[in-house]
Every structure is written in structure tokens, then in C-alpha cells.
Design a protein around this motif. Structure first.
Motif, PDB file in Angstrom:
ATOM      1  N   PRO A 110       0.809  -1.224   0.000  1.00 25.92           N
ATOM      2  CA  PRO A 110       0.000   0.000   0.000  1.00 25.92           C
ATOM      3  C   PRO A 110       0.841   1.273   0.000  1.00 25.92           C
ATOM      4  N   VAL A 111       1.982   1.240   0.666  1.00 24.60           N
ATOM      5  CA  VAL A 111       2.844   2.419   0.714  1.00 24.60           C
ATOM      6  C   VAL A 111       3.379   2.741  -0.676  1.00 24.60           C
ATOM      7  N   VAL A 112       3.924   1.722  -1.349  1.00 24.51           N
ATOM      8  CA  VAL A 112       4.493   1.927  -2.688  1.00 24.51           C
ATOM      9  C   VAL A 112       3.399   2.337  -3.669  1.00 24.51           C
ATOM     10  N   LEU A 113       2.258   1.642  -3.618  1.00 21.96           N
ATOM     11  CA  LEU A 113       1.157   1.965  -4.517  1.00 21.96           C
ATOM     12  C   LEU A 113       0.647   3.371  -4.272  1.00 21.96           C
ATOM     13  N   SER A 114       0.537   3.759  -3.016  1.00 25.43           N
ATOM     14  CA  SER A 114       0.073   5.105  -2.684  1.00 25.43           C
ATOM     15  C   SER A 114       1.026   6.166  -3.224  1.00 25.43           C
ATOM     16  N   ILE A 115       2.317   5.942  -3.067  1.00 26.26           N
ATOM     17  CA  ILE A 115       3.309   6.907  -3.547  1.00 26.26           C
ATOM     18  C   ILE A 115       3.227   7.054  -5.069  1.00 26.26           C
ATOM     19  N   ILE A 116       3.114   5.935  -5.758  1.00 26.69           N
ATOM     20  CA  ILE A 116       3.050   5.975  -7.228  1.00 26.69           C
ATOM     21  C   ILE A 116       1.798   6.703  -7.702  1.00 26.69           C
ATOM     22  N   LEU A 117       0.645   6.292  -7.182  1.00 24.66           N
ATOM     23  CA  LEU A 117      -0.609   6.864  -7.659  1.00 24.66           C
ATOM     24  C   LEU A 117      -0.764   8.325  -7.248  1.00 24.66           C
ATOM     25  N   TRP A 118      -0.377   8.655  -6.041  1.00 28.42           N
ATOM     26  CA  TRP A 118      -0.437  10.052  -5.620  1.00 28.42           C
ATOM     27  C   TRP A 118       0.522  10.916  -6.434  1.00 28.42           C
ATOM     28  N   SER A 119       1.673  10.386  -6.770  1.00 27.04           N
ATOM     29  CA  SER A 119       2.631  11.142  -7.591  1.00 27.04           C
ATOM     30  C   SER A 119       2.056  11.441  -8.965  1.00 27.04           C
ATOM     31  N   ILE A 120       1.448  10.423  -9.597  1.00 22.87           N
ATOM     32  CA  ILE A 120       0.828  10.632 -10.907  1.00 22.87           C
ATOM     33  C   ILE A 120      -0.292  11.651 -10.810  1.00 22.87           C
ATOM     34  N   ALA A 121      -1.130  11.508  -9.786  1.00 23.95           N
ATOM     35  CA  ALA A 121      -2.264  12.421  -9.626  1.00 23.95           C
ATOM     36  C   ALA A 121      -1.791  13.858  -9.391  1.00 23.95           C
ATOM     37  N   LEU A 122      -0.781  14.036  -8.563  1.00 19.61           N
ATOM     38  CA  LEU A 122      -0.310  15.389  -8.250  1.00 19.61           C
ATOM     39  C   LEU A 122       0.400  16.026  -9.434  1.00 19.61           C
ATOM     40  N   LEU A 174       6.166  14.922 -17.823  1.00 22.16           N
ATOM     41  CA  LEU A 174       5.901  13.753 -16.988  1.00 22.16           C
ATOM     42  C   LEU A 174       4.398  13.513 -16.848  1.00 22.16           C
ATOM     43  N   ALA A 175       3.649  14.595 -16.644  1.00 16.77           N
ATOM     44  CA  ALA A 175       2.196  14.460 -16.514  1.00 16.77           C
ATOM     45  C   ALA A 175       1.590  13.896 -17.787  1.00 16.77           C
ATOM     46  N   TRP A 176       2.074  14.377 -18.936  1.00 15.65           N
ATOM     47  CA  TRP A 176       1.564  13.879 -20.217  1.00 15.65           C
ATOM     48  C   TRP A 176       1.927  12.412 -20.405  1.00 15.65           C
ATOM     49  N   ALA A 177       3.171  12.062 -20.140  1.00 14.63           N
ATOM     50  CA  ALA A 177       3.615  10.689 -20.362  1.00 14.63           C
ATOM     51  C   ALA A 177       2.917   9.699 -19.442  1.00 14.63           C
ATOM     52  N   LEU A 178       2.608  10.143 -18.220  1.00 20.13           N
ATOM     53  CA  LEU A 178       1.978   9.244 -17.258  1.00 20.13           C
ATOM     54  C   LEU A 178       0.455   9.308 -17.293  1.00 20.13           C
ATOM     55  N   SER A 179      -0.086  10.204 -18.116  1.00 22.63           N
ATOM     56  CA  SER A 179      -1.543  10.372 -18.151  1.00 22.63           C
ATOM     57  C   SER A 179      -2.316   9.157 -18.661  1.00 22.63           C
ATOM     58  N   PRO A 180      -1.694   8.194 -19.399  1.00 22.32           N
ATOM     59  CA  PRO A 180      -2.463   6.983 -19.706  1.00 22.32           C
ATOM     60  C   PRO A 180      -3.001   6.285 -18.465  1.00 22.32           C
ATOM     61  N   ALA A 181      -2.377   6.532 -17.309  1.00 20.79           N
ATOM     62  CA  ALA A 181      -2.862   5.901 -16.078  1.00 20.79           C
ATOM     63  C   ALA A 181      -4.065   6.621 -15.488  1.00 20.79           C
ATOM     64  N   VAL A 182      -4.326   7.850 -15.951  1.00 18.13           N
ATOM     65  CA  VAL A 182      -5.372   8.664 -15.332  1.00 18.13           C
ATOM     66  C   VAL A 182      -6.746   7.990 -15.341  1.00 18.13           C
ATOM     67  N   PRO A 183      -7.198   7.404 -16.478  1.00 15.60           N
ATOM     68  CA  PRO A 183      -8.528   6.765 -16.434  1.00 15.60           C
ATOM     69  C   PRO A 183      -8.647   5.650 -15.400  1.00 15.60           C
ATOM     70  N   PHE A 184      -7.512   5.065 -15.003  1.00 13.12           N
ATOM     71  CA  PHE A 184      -7.548   3.958 -14.059  1.00 13.12           C
ATOM     72  C   PHE A 184      -7.423   4.414 -12.608  1.00 13.12           C
ATOM     73  N   LEU A 185      -7.038   5.680 -12.417  1.00 12.74           N
ATOM     74  CA  LEU A 185      -6.876   6.170 -11.056  1.00 12.74           C
ATOM     75  C   LEU A 185      -8.176   6.083 -10.268  1.00 12.74           C
ATOM     76  N   THR A 186      -9.264   6.406 -10.954  1.00 19.00           N
ATOM     77  CA  THR A 186     -10.554   6.402 -10.261  1.00 19.00           C
ATOM     78  C   THR A 186     -11.016   4.989  -9.915  1.00 19.00           C
ATOM     79  N   LEU A 187     -10.475   3.982 -10.611  1.00 26.11           N
ATOM     80  CA  LEU A 187     -10.937   2.611 -10.394  1.00 26.11           C
ATOM     81  C   LEU A 187     -10.201   1.905  -9.268  1.00 26.11           C
ATOM     82  N   VAL A 188      -8.960   2.302  -9.026  1.00 30.88           N
ATOM     83  CA  VAL A 188      -8.147   1.578  -8.037  1.00 30.88           C
ATOM     84  C   VAL A 188      -8.803   1.534  -6.661  1.00 30.88           C
TER      85      VAL A 188
END
Length: 386
Positions: free
Chosen positions: A10-22, A279-293
Motif C-alpha cells: 500500500p505504501v508503494v502503490l500510494s506513492i506511485i498513484l499520488w505522484s501521478i495524480a499530483l 511527466l504528466a503527459w507521459a503518465l496520463s495513460p494511467a489517469v482513467p484507471f486512477l478512479t478505479l483503483v
């Protein structure tokens, strides 16, 4: 061992997803600032230099059919017309110059051709207007009084509907370009065409190893002169959307990799801004999945409620840019509905190339091949929905 590893997930996942979101939030916040506060109330500049003060140069590798259509679309008021090609061809209405194999330059591919033309094609006009081989000039009344003038683009469908919708989506995001004249450094320079004062071109030159020639030229000009008068023209030139998803991914990959590699030319604040946006553009493919996690794996992300709210906000801008793109095109309601309904997929495809450019940057210029004019959707057929 299983206990500590499981606890760390959960710590690693939280850091990754929060970083992408921020990162996405920072990029969106700056885009919103540009559009709502800098663009609002601004007007497109009126042309002050008429077409007779412009020399047109169209660059191509070996596409005579496409070039002929582009040359034929140049208004009669522009008489100084040149085609810079890699292979000999017969074009009516323009002088064709072939870049010799013996020409040695630090620049590569398109940049090499640009530099050869600068050195070898005489220009007595105030501006050189550079067009890609598929750019069709329309409603051209002249050039505003600035050192560099970016003309807007309107990509037409070639083969792939999805790549075309991704271009509509991109046009929605790129309305931020209207704010660039107010910035110390334009964040990028690509579109339907770019006009450059001939004396500025000769001072800066194209002698630079890069995959994003227009943007690198402007950034080099700012670095050399301290400031460049940059403006956006109201005029839109028709271009071709990438014919395939693969071609679009390659194009976006080159854009992001080139932008990041050239960002050292920028002052530190713009360097950091460009890096965050890339970085935000390159990682934005993950954005649609952020809401699902949080819904699929509850309890694995810290501050889960706040993350859900933030991820929904980030995803909502995918729809915003789709709507803005449809408005930019001002076409049928069906086109608008298609790009909005398919916005998750379209944004994913648009950004996937940026992700590729981040994790596996290309080290050479990859030409986006255009297709024959008869296979390209015309503006009239687009309106009819043919």
C-alpha cells in the motif's frame, strides 16, 4: 518476509498513484491558469505584413502528389514559393531544391534540410513561412508583426478515425497556445506553419541536433537574444492527422523526447515547468484507471477519499479537452459526441506515444508519412459526415 512485503505494497502503490495524480494536477492547474486568466480577453493580432512580404518553403522527402496539392493551395498573392526536397520532383507553381547528400550539418533530417535552405535559397522577403508537406494554406491574409508567428492547424482525417479524434482532442488542449505570446518563452512551437523573420533565422540558424526543430529554434532564439517577440495568428492551415495509431505514437514519442532533451535551453523555471508537464503527459495513460483503483482494491491507498475526489477531477479534464477540441473544429454534433464519448480511449492513445518517448526515447527523427490527397478527408466531406 511475506508480512513486511505485504505491508509495503500500500505504501508503494500510494506513492506511485499520488505522484501521478499530483503531477497531473500541477499540469492542469497551469493549463487552467493560462486559459482562464492569460488567454481571456486576448485578441489575435491583425496581419501587418501582406503576403508579398513572405517567402514560402515547403519541406518534403519524396511526396510530389502531396506537395503539388499544398503548392496549389498557396494564395496567388504569395509568389515566392520553394519546395525543399530530398529527391528531385516536378512541381508546378514552385521552385524545387534538392538537398545534396554531400551537405554536412549538425542538424538531422528535417533540421538539416532547413539549414541547407537557409544557406542556399536566397530570401529578400521579411518573413520565411515554413510549411510541412501536407499544410494547406487557407484564408491567408499576411503575417502579424512579430519575430516568430505560429499559425494554427486543423488536422484532417486521413485513414484512422481514432488518430483523427486524438487530433481533435489535442486541439482542445492546445488552445493554451493563445497564451504563449504573454510568456517569456513559448512552451512549444508546432502547428500548421511557422513564419520567422529572415534576419532572425540567419542569426539563430537551424544548426542544432534536435527532433523538434521549430520549438528548439524558438528556445535557441530566446537563449541567444534574451527575448523573442512570439505571436499566434488567427489563421488555421489544414494538415493531415497521422494515418495510423502507430504513426501517431511515433510522432508523440518524438515530441516528448525532443522537448525533454532540449529543455536545458530554458531558464530554470521553464525547465522545471516543461519537465512536470512532460511527466504528466507521459503518465496520463494511467489517469482513467486512477478512479478505479480505490473501488477495485479498497484500503490500498492512503487518504483514499481525497484521492478519489482528486482523480475524478483529473479525469474530468479529459472530457473538458474533448469538448474544447470539438468546439475548435466547429463541425457536426456527431463529431463532438464521438470525441467526448470516446475521450478515455482517445486520451489514452494520444498520451501513449508520450509514455513511449519517456521510457524509450527515440534517438533519431522518424518521418510521419503522409498519404495521397485522394485518400484524405476534405473539409466539405467532414462537414457532411461522409
Amino acid at each position: 518476509m511475506a508480512g513486511p512485503v505485504a505491508a509495503a505494497v500500500p505504501v508503494v502503490l500510494s506513492i506511485i498513484l499520488w505522484s501521478i495524480a499530483l503531477l497531473s494536477v500541477c499540469s492542469i492547474a497551469y493549463w487552467t491558469y493560462l486559459v482562464l486568466f492569460v488567454v481571456r480577453g486576448s485578441e489575435y493580432p491583425e496581419p501587418e505584413h501582406d503576403p508579398s512580404e513572405v517567402q514560402v518553403r515547403i519541406l518534403t522527402v519524396d511526396s510530389p502528389q502531396i506537395i503539388q496539392k499544398s503548392v496549389s493551395a498557396i494564395p496567388d498573392t504569395v509568389t515566392d514559393r520553394h519546395v525543399i526536397a530530398e529527391e528531385p520532383m516536378d512541381i508546378q507553381g514552385a521552385t524545387v531544391h534538392v538537398v545534396p547528400d554531400s551537405f554536412d550539418s549538425e542538424a538531422i533530417r528535417k533540421g538539416r534540410a532547413l539549414e541547407w535552405a537557409r544557406q542556399n535559397v536566397p530570401c529578400e522577403k521579411e518573413f520565411v513561412l515554413y510549411l510541412d508537406e501536407d499544410s494547406l494554406m487557407s484564408d491567408f491574409e499576411g503575417v502579424p508583426d512579430a519575430d516568430v508567428v505560429q499559425f494554427r492547424e486543423r488536422p484532417r482525417r486521413s485513414r484512422s478515425w481514432l488518430s483523427y479524434l486524438a487530433e481533435v482532442f489535442r486541439m482542445g488542449f492546445q488552445i493554451e497556445q493563445r497564451a504563449f505570446p504573454s510568456l517569456s518563452v513559448p512552451l512549444y512551437a508546432w502547428g500548421g506553419g511557422i513564419a520567422i523573420r529572415s534576419d532572425l533565422e540567419n542569426r539563430v540558424t537551424w544548426e542544432h541536433h534536435t527532433m523538434i526543430e521549430d520549438t528548439a529554434f524558438v528556445w535557441n532564439a530566446v537563449a541567444m537574444d534574451g527575448a523573442v517577440d512570439f505571436d499566434m495568428a488567427r489563421t488555421k492551415f489544414d494538415t493531415q492527422a497521422p494515418p495510423t495509431i502507430r504513426a501517431m505514437v511515433s510522432q508523440r514519442s518524438r515530441w516528448l523526447a525532443g522537448s525533454q532533451s532540449e529543455s536545458d535551453l530554458l531558464p530554470l523555471p521553464y525547465h522545471l515547468l516543461t519537465t512536470v508537464r512532460n511527466l504528466a503527459w507521459a503518465l496520463s495513460p494511467a489517469v482513467p484507471f486512477l478512479t478505479l483503483v480505490p473501488l477495485l482494491v479498497p484500503g490500498t491507498i492512503f487518504f483514499e477519499t481525497a484521492f478519489q475526489i482528486l482523480s475524478v477531477l483529473v479525469f474530468s479534464f479529459v472530457v473538458v479537452w474533448s469538448v474544447m477540441g470539438a468546439v475548435y473544429y466547429d463541425k457536426s454534433i456527431l463529431l463532438g459526441l464521438a470525441v467526448v464519448v470516446l475521450s478515455p480511449l482517445v486520451s489514452l492513445l494520444h498520451s501513449f506515444g508520450a509514455f513511449v518517448g519517456l521510457v524509450a526515447p527515440p534517438n533519431d527523427f522518424s518521418v510521419t508519412r503522409k498519404i495521397s490527397p485522394e485518400h484524405v478527408e476534405t473539409p466539405e466531406r467532414e462537414i457532411e459526415g461522409d
